[in-house]
Design a protein around this motif. Structure first.
Motif, PDB file in Angstrom:
ATOM      1  N   GLU A   1       0.808  -1.231   0.000  1.00 15.53           N
ATOM      2  CA  GLU A   1       0.000   0.000   0.000  1.00 15.53           C
ATOM      3  C   GLU A   1       0.831   1.268   0.000  1.00 15.53           C
ATOM      4  N   SER A   2       2.133   1.168   0.302  1.00 14.72           N
ATOM      5  CA  SER A   2       2.998   2.352   0.310  1.00 14.72           C
ATOM      6  C   SER A   2       2.972   3.022  -1.062  1.00 14.72           C
ATOM      7  N   GLY A   3       2.581   4.286  -1.078  1.00 17.49           N
ATOM      8  CA  GLY A   3       2.534   5.033  -2.333  1.00 17.49           C
ATOM      9  C   GLY A   3       1.228   4.915  -3.087  1.00 17.49           C
ATOM     10  N   LEU A   4       0.308   4.081  -2.612  1.00 14.72           N
ATOM     11  CA  LEU A   4      -0.954   3.902  -3.318  1.00 14.72           C
ATOM     12  C   LEU A   4      -2.058   4.745  -2.694  1.00 14.72           C
ATOM     13  N   SER A   5      -2.790   5.450  -3.526  1.00 19.92           N
ATOM     14  CA  SER A   5      -3.963   6.195  -3.077  1.00 19.92           C
ATOM     15  C   SER A   5      -5.091   5.210  -2.758  1.00 19.92           C
ATOM     16  N   PHE A   6      -6.206   5.754  -2.288  1.00 20.06           N
ATOM     17  CA  PHE A   6      -7.388   4.922  -2.035  1.00 20.06           C
ATOM     18  C   PHE A   6      -7.772   4.157  -3.298  1.00 20.06           C
ATOM     19  N   ASN A   7      -7.869   4.882  -4.429  1.00 19.51           N
ATOM     20  CA  ASN A   7      -8.237   4.227  -5.686  1.00 19.51           C
ATOM     21  C   ASN A   7      -7.155   3.263  -6.154  1.00 19.51           C
ATOM     22  N   GLY A   8      -5.887   3.599  -5.872  1.00 17.90           N
ATOM     23  CA  GLY A   8      -4.804   2.702  -6.229  1.00 17.90           C
ATOM     24  C   GLY A   8      -4.893   1.388  -5.470  1.00 17.90           C
ATOM     25  N   GLN A   9      -5.271   1.457  -4.198  1.00 16.91           N
ATOM     26  CA  GLN A   9      -5.429   0.233  -3.414  1.00 16.91           C
ATOM     27  C   GLN A   9      -6.610  -0.593  -3.918  1.00 16.91           C
ATOM     28  N   LEU A  10      -7.675   0.081  -4.337  1.00 14.03           N
ATOM     29  CA  LEU A  10      -8.799  -0.650  -4.917  1.00 14.03           C
ATOM     30  C   LEU A  10      -8.381  -1.365  -6.197  1.00 14.03           C
ATOM     31  N   ARG A  11      -7.541  -0.716  -7.004  1.00 15.44           N
ATOM     32  CA  ARG A  11      -7.039  -1.356  -8.226  1.00 15.44           C
ATOM     33  C   ARG A  11      -6.178  -2.567  -7.887  1.00 15.44           C
ATOM     34  N   LEU A  12      -5.357  -2.451  -6.850  1.00 14.40           N
ATOM     35  CA  LEU A  12      -4.540  -3.587  -6.430  1.00 14.40           C
ATOM     36  C   LEU A  12      -5.427  -4.737  -5.962  1.00 14.40           C
ATOM     37  N   ILE A  13      -6.499  -4.421  -5.223  1.00 12.72           N
ATOM     38  CA  ILE A  13      -7.433  -5.463  -4.793  1.00 12.72           C
ATOM     39  C   ILE A  13      -8.030  -6.172  -6.012  1.00 12.72           C
ATOM     40  N   ALA A  14      -8.396  -5.397  -7.039  1.00 12.48           N
ATOM     41  CA  ALA A  14      -8.961  -5.999  -8.247  1.00 12.48           C
ATOM     42  C   ALA A  14      -7.956  -6.943  -8.906  1.00 12.48           C
ATOM     43  N   LEU A  15      -6.684  -6.543  -8.960  1.00 12.36           N
ATOM     44  CA  LEU A  15      -5.651  -7.396  -9.547  1.00 12.36           C
ATOM     45  C   LEU A  15      -5.460  -8.674  -8.729  1.00 12.36           C
ATOM     46  N   ILE A  16      -5.489  -8.537  -7.405  1.00 12.23           N
ATOM     47  CA  ILE A  16      -5.353  -9.708  -6.534  1.00 12.23           C
ATOM     48  C   ILE A  16      -6.528 -10.665  -6.745  1.00 12.23           C
ATOM     49  N   MET A  17      -7.734 -10.128  -6.818  1.00  6.91           N
ATOM     50  CA  MET A  17      -8.910 -10.978  -7.001  1.00  6.91           C
ATOM     51  C   MET A  17      -8.881 -11.686  -8.357  1.00  6.91           C
ATOM     52  N   GLU A  18      -8.418 -10.998  -9.391  1.00 15.72           N
ATOM     53  CA  GLU A  18      -8.275 -11.629 -10.711  1.00 15.72           C
ATOM     54  C   GLU A  18      -7.252 -12.762 -10.659  1.00 15.72           C
ATOM     55  N   HIS A  19      -6.163 -12.523  -9.939  1.00 16.55           N
ATOM     56  CA  HIS A  19      -5.102 -13.521  -9.804  1.00 16.55           C
ATOM     57  C   HIS A  19      -5.642 -14.765  -9.085  1.00 16.55           C
ATOM     58  N   LEU A  20      -6.430 -14.565  -8.038  1.00 21.44           N
ATOM     59  CA  LEU A  20      -7.014 -15.680  -7.302  1.00 21.44           C
ATOM     60  C   LEU A  20      -8.043 -16.424  -8.145  1.00 21.44           C
ATOM     61  N   GLU A  21      -8.853 -15.695  -8.877  1.00 26.34           N
ATOM     62  CA  GLU A  21      -9.874 -16.317  -9.717  1.00 26.34           C
ATOM     63  C   GLU A  21      -9.256 -17.166 -10.819  1.00 26.34           C
ATOM     64  N   ALA A  22      -8.009 -16.820 -11.211  1.00 26.75           N
ATOM     65  CA  ALA A  22      -7.299 -17.604 -12.227  1.00 26.75           C
ATOM     66  C   ALA A  22      -6.646 -18.849 -11.633  1.00 26.75           C
ATOM     67  N   GLY A  23      -6.833 -19.069 -10.329  1.00 24.40           N
ATOM     68  CA  GLY A  23      -6.324 -20.269  -9.691  1.00 24.40           C
ATOM     69  C   GLY A  23      -4.961 -20.130  -9.063  1.00 24.40           C
ATOM     70  N   HIS A  24      -4.492 -18.891  -8.890  1.00 19.85           N
ATOM     71  CA  HIS A  24      -3.170 -18.648  -8.323  1.00 19.85           C
ATOM     72  C   HIS A  24      -3.280 -18.297  -6.839  1.00 19.85           C
ATOM     73  N   GLN A  25      -2.171 -17.887  -6.251  1.00 18.51           N
ATOM     74  CA  GLN A  25      -2.096 -17.734  -4.792  1.00 18.51           C
ATOM     75  C   GLN A  25      -1.471 -16.395  -4.422  1.00 18.51           C
ATOM     76  N   VAL A  26      -1.887 -15.852  -3.262  1.00 15.83           N
ATOM     77  CA  VAL A  26      -1.365 -14.573  -2.765  1.00 15.83           C
ATOM     78  C   VAL A  26      -1.107 -14.686  -1.265  1.00 15.83           C
ATOM     79  N   ILE A  27       0.059 -14.191  -0.843  1.00 15.29           N
ATOM     80  CA  ILE A  27       0.375 -13.990   0.571  1.00 15.29           C
ATOM     81  C   ILE A  27       0.666 -12.507   0.728  1.00 15.29           C
ATOM     82  N   LEU A  28      -0.032 -11.853   1.634  1.00 11.59           N
ATOM     83  CA  LEU A  28       0.016 -10.396   1.733  1.00 11.59           C
ATOM     84  C   LEU A  28       0.177  -9.969   3.177  1.00 11.59           C
ATOM     85  N   CYS A  29       1.202  -9.158   3.458  1.00 13.64           N
ATOM     86  CA  CYS A  29       1.257  -8.523   4.782  1.00 13.64           C
ATOM     87  C   CYS A  29       0.989  -7.041   4.601  1.00 13.64           C
ATOM     88  N   THR A  30       0.176  -6.484   5.499  1.00  5.40           N
ATOM     89  CA  THR A  30      -0.316  -5.127   5.280  1.00  5.40           C
ATOM     90  C   THR A  30      -0.743  -4.456   6.572  1.00  5.40           C
TER      91      THR A  30
END
Length: 238
Positions: free
Chosen positions: A160-189
């Motif tokens: 989240e460092s350097g990301l605006s509110f909308n930037g974080q929402l975009r990152l969430i969308a990318l993470i959700m797409e990655h998960l829906e494609a059958g991949h994996q995410v480990i996130l500390c925040t």
């Protein structure tokens, strides 16, 4: 028996880890001791939260190294000599892999964006020069988007460092797409947005070691809500 399709199912301690000195960092950190004692299982999305110094970055750095990603951040194609040295914890962790479709991955550390861009410039990456014309947040999102085609395991250390509110929402969308494609995410925040990605297994690290929690029960999330409702309650005590 069900075969796991996760890139990284779990980690456990290698033989001899129980003899490590509790007087030597990072083995003095309760969350590190907990992982060495009990191991750590992962979900498709695992979110690690906790205060500064609780061991979040130490843990995800070690996970990246045992998976085969560069300690300073990047993809499996970005291996380079590290100015930080090796991860001490990674020496004592054994990965247990699943039958993932991709063995690729990304380790993203917000504070090493410039280091990674500089490396890619040195090796002649066609994409590298454009990063210098972007803001930090734009570079973060572009690097994550560029990793989408390879799939695999994404490991994030406070992205989240350097990301605006909308930037974080975009990152969430990318993470959700990655998960829906059958991949994996480990996130500390520390982000109250990122810790609420749907379907996350949330782990809180602290003085007691590590424990699974419901995100709605996190004290830090309650503090965020209270602060935004009435900032003066906090500010007058500073």
């Amino acid at each position: 028996m069900t075969i796991s399709t996760l890139a990284l199912r779990s980690v456990c301690a290698v033989n001899g880890a129980d003899a490590l000195s509790r007087d030597r960092w990072p083995f003095t950190v309760p969350s590190v001791r907990a992982v060495l004692a009990e191991g750590l299982d992962f979900a498709p999305l695992t979110v690690i939260v906790g205060e500064n110094g609780a061991g979040k970055s130490v843990l995800v750095e070690a996970l990246a190294v045992v998976y085969g990603l560069p300690v300073e951040g990047g993809t499996s194609w970005d291996q380079r000599e590290s100015a930080e040295g090796e991860s001490l914890l990674a020496r004592w962790l054994q990965p247990v892999r699943g039958a993932a479709k991709s063995r690729e991955g990304l380790f993203f550390r917000a504070e090493t964006v410039h280091s990674l861009v500089s490396y890619r410039v040195r090796v002649g990456s066609d994409m590298a020069p454009r990063y210098f014309r972007q803001s930090h947040g734009e570079s973060v999102l572009e690097m994550v988007e560029a990793a989408r085609s390879r799939g695999g395991l994404w490991i994030f250390d406070e992205p989240e460092s350097g990301l605006s509110f909308n930037g974080q929402l975009r990152l969430i969308a990318l993470i959700m797409e990655h998960l829906e494609a059958g991949h994996q995410v480990i996130l500390c925040t520390h982000s109250p947005l990122l810790m609420q990605v749907p379907g996350a297994r949330v782990l809180e690290v602290g003085g007691c070691g590590m424990r699974p929690v419901n995100v709605e029960d996190l004290e830090m999330l309650m503090h965020w809500k209270t602060f935004l409702d009435a900032p003066g309650r906090y500010l007058r005590h500073l």
